[in-house]
Design a protein around this motif. Structure first.
Motif: not given
Length: 119
Positions: A24, A26, A28, A55-57, A72, A93
């Motif tokens: 995970h 991410y 932001t 926020t984008i994974e 991203i 993370w």
């Protein structure tokens, strides 16, 4: 950071960190108004105090000793959220010990686009 209203792939370098086993991951992106916004932005009201954020994974996380590169993808809509000026980025993370970690916040330029409309 790219131009407003564009589809963009960003590659971010996390120095001296191995995030290859992280879960995970991410990124932001946020913008404080009026602090981060250019004074030339049309329709901008200097009296407003607010924050825009998304926020984008990460779509890719790759390690090359001693750094990690995170990729991203931003859509036109996500990019249009932010005004001309500066945006702040931070990576978060979950590490292999199930602990949440984060980078420092970096401030980068966000450029204008003459055609401000989603295509």
């Amino acid at each position: 950071m790219p131009r407003r209203y564009t589809d963009t792939t960003l590659s971010l370098l996390v120095k001296n960190r191995d995030l290859s086993n992280a879960s995970h991951v991410y990124v932001t992106i946020c913008q404080y108004i009026p602090e981060d916004v250019s004074n030339t932005t049309s329709g901008f009201n200097m009296g407003i105090n607010s924050k825009k954020e998304t926020t984008i994974e990460a779509t890719s996380v790759s390690y090359s000793n001693p750094n990690t590169v995170i990729v991203i993808n931003l859509t036109q809509e996500q990019n249009a959220l932010f005004e001309e000026g500066f945006v702040r980025l931070q990576v978060n993370w979950i590490d292999s010990n199930n602990k949440r970690k984060a980078t420092i916040v970096k401030k980068i330029r966000h450029h204008p686009n003459l055609y401000e409309e989603v295509l």
